[in-house]
Design a protein around this motif. Structure first.
Motif, PDB file in Angstrom:
ATOM      1  N   GLU A   1       0.826  -1.207   0.000  1.00 51.52           N
ATOM      2  CA  GLU A   1       0.000   0.000   0.000  1.00 51.52           C
ATOM      3  C   GLU A   1       0.861   1.260   0.000  1.00 51.52           C
ATOM      4  O   GLU A   1       0.533   2.250  -0.667  1.00 51.52           O
ATOM      5  CB  GLU A   1      -0.922  -0.015   1.219  1.00 51.52           C
ATOM      6  CG  GLU A   1      -2.008   1.032   1.181  1.00 51.52           C
ATOM      7  CD  GLU A   1      -3.090   0.789   2.215  1.00 51.52           C
ATOM      8  OE1 GLU A   1      -3.595   1.777   2.776  1.00 51.52           O
ATOM      9  OE2 GLU A   1      -3.420  -0.393   2.460  1.00 51.52           O
ATOM     10  N   MET A   2       1.967   1.220   0.718  1.00 46.57           N
ATOM     11  CA  MET A   2       2.888   2.356   0.694  1.00 46.57           C
ATOM     12  C   MET A   2       3.487   2.551  -0.698  1.00 46.57           C
ATOM     13  O   MET A   2       3.707   3.684  -1.138  1.00 46.57           O
ATOM     14  CB  MET A   2       4.010   2.141   1.713  1.00 46.57           C
ATOM     15  CG  MET A   2       3.620   2.422   3.148  1.00 46.57           C
ATOM     16  SD  MET A   2       5.053   2.368   4.262  1.00 46.57           S
ATOM     17  CE  MET A   2       5.983   3.792   3.683  1.00 46.57           C
ATOM     18  N   THR A   3       3.742   1.444  -1.381  1.00 47.00           N
ATOM     19  CA  THR A   3       4.278   1.531  -2.741  1.00 47.00           C
ATOM     20  C   THR A   3       3.276   2.187  -3.677  1.00 47.00           C
ATOM     21  O   THR A   3       3.643   3.006  -4.529  1.00 47.00           O
ATOM     22  CB  THR A   3       4.646   0.124  -3.260  1.00 47.00           C
ATOM     23  OG1 THR A   3       5.618  -0.459  -2.388  1.00 47.00           O
ATOM     24  CG2 THR A   3       5.210   0.196  -4.667  1.00 47.00           C
ATOM     25  N   ASP A  23       0.560   2.251  10.468  1.00 46.72           N
ATOM     26  CA  ASP A  23       0.147   3.568  10.960  1.00 46.72           C
ATOM     27  C   ASP A  23       0.256   4.618   9.859  1.00 46.72           C
ATOM     28  O   ASP A  23      -0.606   5.496   9.729  1.00 46.72           O
ATOM     29  CB  ASP A  23       1.005   3.983  12.158  1.00 46.72           C
ATOM     30  CG  ASP A  23       0.644   3.220  13.424  1.00 46.72           C
ATOM     31  OD1 ASP A  23      -0.518   2.784  13.530  1.00 46.72           O
ATOM     32  OD2 ASP A  23       1.524   3.056  14.296  1.00 46.72           O
ATOM     33  N   PHE A  24       1.321   4.527   9.078  1.00 47.38           N
ATOM     34  CA  PHE A  24       1.503   5.456   7.957  1.00 47.38           C
ATOM     35  C   PHE A  24       0.345   5.322   6.971  1.00 47.38           C
ATOM     36  O   PHE A  24      -0.249   6.322   6.541  1.00 47.38           O
ATOM     37  CB  PHE A  24       2.835   5.166   7.265  1.00 47.38           C
ATOM     38  CG  PHE A  24       3.132   6.064   6.096  1.00 47.38           C
ATOM     39  CD1 PHE A  24       3.859   7.230   6.269  1.00 47.38           C
ATOM     40  CD2 PHE A  24       2.684   5.748   4.818  1.00 47.38           C
ATOM     41  CE1 PHE A  24       4.136   8.064   5.193  1.00 47.38           C
ATOM     42  CE2 PHE A  24       2.944   6.574   3.739  1.00 47.38           C
ATOM     43  CZ  PHE A  24       3.672   7.731   3.923  1.00 47.38           C
ATOM     44  N   CYS A  25       0.020   4.083   6.613  1.00 42.64           N
ATOM     45  CA  CYS A  25      -1.060   3.839   5.653  1.00 42.64           C
ATOM     46  C   CYS A  25      -2.407   4.296   6.207  1.00 42.64           C
ATOM     47  O   CYS A  25      -3.244   4.830   5.467  1.00 42.64           O
ATOM     48  CB  CYS A  25      -1.121   2.354   5.290  1.00 42.64           C
ATOM     49  SG  CYS A  25       0.314   1.757   4.374  1.00 42.64           S
ATOM     50  N   TYR A  26      -2.605   4.094   7.505  1.00 44.18           N
ATOM     51  CA  TYR A  26      -3.876   4.499   8.116  1.00 44.18           C
ATOM     52  C   TYR A  26      -4.035   6.017   8.075  1.00 44.18           C
ATOM     53  O   TYR A  26      -5.130   6.533   7.794  1.00 44.18           O
ATOM     54  CB  TYR A  26      -3.941   3.995   9.554  1.00 44.18           C
ATOM     55  CG  TYR A  26      -5.279   4.218  10.217  1.00 44.18           C
ATOM     56  CD1 TYR A  26      -6.432   3.602   9.728  1.00 44.18           C
ATOM     57  CD2 TYR A  26      -5.400   5.047  11.329  1.00 44.18           C
ATOM     58  CE1 TYR A  26      -7.661   3.802  10.331  1.00 44.18           C
ATOM     59  CE2 TYR A  26      -6.624   5.251  11.939  1.00 44.18           C
ATOM     60  CZ  TYR A  26      -7.758   4.629  11.437  1.00 44.18           C
ATOM     61  OH  TYR A  26      -8.979   4.838  12.032  1.00 44.18           O
ATOM     62  N   LYS A  27      -2.954   6.733   8.329  1.00 43.57           N
ATOM     63  CA  LYS A  27      -3.011   8.196   8.256  1.00 43.57           C
ATOM     64  C   LYS A  27      -3.320   8.658   6.833  1.00 43.57           C
ATOM     65  O   LYS A  27      -4.074   9.612   6.633  1.00 43.57           O
ATOM     66  CB  LYS A  27      -1.685   8.793   8.733  1.00 43.57           C
ATOM     67  CG  LYS A  27      -1.444   8.641  10.226  1.00 43.57           C
ATOM     68  CD  LYS A  27      -0.079   9.184  10.629  1.00 43.57           C
ATOM     69  CE  LYS A  27       0.171   8.984  12.120  1.00 43.57           C
ATOM     70  NZ  LYS A  27       1.519   9.452  12.524  1.00 43.57           N
ATOM     71  N   VAL A  28      -2.735   7.969   5.857  1.00 39.77           N
ATOM     72  CA  VAL A  28      -3.007   8.313   4.459  1.00 39.77           C
ATOM     73  C   VAL A  28      -4.473   8.051   4.128  1.00 39.77           C
ATOM     74  O   VAL A  28      -5.132   8.856   3.467  1.00 39.77           O
ATOM     75  CB  VAL A  28      -2.087   7.509   3.515  1.00 39.77           C
ATOM     76  CG1 VAL A  28      -2.511   7.693   2.060  1.00 39.77           C
ATOM     77  CG2 VAL A  28      -0.640   7.938   3.694  1.00 39.77           C
TER      78      VAL A  28
END
Length: 216
Positions: free
Chosen positions: A33-35, A118-123
């Motif tokens: 997902e980050m990619t 956490d990064f993906c959730y914030k996005v």
């Protein structure tokens, strides 16, 4: 779907039955997902640089090279096509750079799986970012249908301009028709909170099943 089902539900907002706070925080493939996110951002950056910076500079440069001796009826058409090809290459470079930049970022920061979640959730919860990516994707596709990658740059830039207008004007002074189905007040504070809640629920079910087996 590569662990991106919940991401797609949130990004598209097509399936209202899947738009739940639990699915919003369910992130089975955080690095994938980050990619996707990194590719979006690099493509948007490539579109801006190619269409709004490199294109006009290159056009001015080529026009200044034109002389009366080299001028033909197709000169400016040729210049326009060359500039469009250049901006298309910037977009392709951005798309290609996205996964590499994401990988480098993850390695450089030593990001753990929970950090990535956490990064993906914030996005996922960043409404302005979602409007930006959705607008760029939709308008980019329209531009691609018109003139392939050269037109996709123009379309994406139009989408990004709309996103800026939405962020600073439409959502402030109007009531947008298209909004996320999971409201801000219904969201969990973090992925950890969702996973803890799910874990407690599973334990509760497990205990009930054990009780049922004892009763029988």
């Amino acid at each position: 779907m590569l662990g991106l089902d919940e991401w797609f539900y949130n990004f598209s907002q097509f399936f209202s039955q899947h738009a739940t706070p639990e699915n919003l925080g369910k992130i089975p493939a955080p690095y994938t997902e980050m990619t996707v996110y990194g590719t979006f951002k690099c493509a948007e950056l490539g579109s801006i640089i190619g269409g709004l910076v490199a294109h006009p500079i290159y056009r001015i440069y080529l026009k200044n090279k034109v002389t009366n001796e080299t001028m033909t009826s197709n000169t400016y058409k040729i210049i326009r096509n060359k500039c469009r090809k250049l901006q298309g290459r910037f977009l392709l470079a951005g798309i290609a750079l996205g996964p590499l930049a994401t990988f480098a970022y993850v390695k450089a920061t030593g990001m753990s799986t929970m950090d990535a979640k956490d990064f993906c959730y914030k996005v996922r919860c960043d409404n302005d970012c979602l409007v930006q990516d959705r607008s760029a994707l939709v308008m980019g596709f329209v531009g691609w249908y018109w003139k392939r990658f050269q037109g996709a740059v123009d379309g994406m830039n139009i989408g990004l301009i709309y996103a800026a207008v939405h962020e600073h004007f439409l959502k402030v002074y109007t009531s947008p028709l298209l909004v996320n189905k999971v409201k801000e007040g219904d969201r969990y504070a973090s992925v950890q909170e969702i996973e803890n809640s799910t874990s407690r629920f599973k334990k509760f079910i497990s205990k009930n099943e054990n009780w049922k087996s004892l009763d029988s």
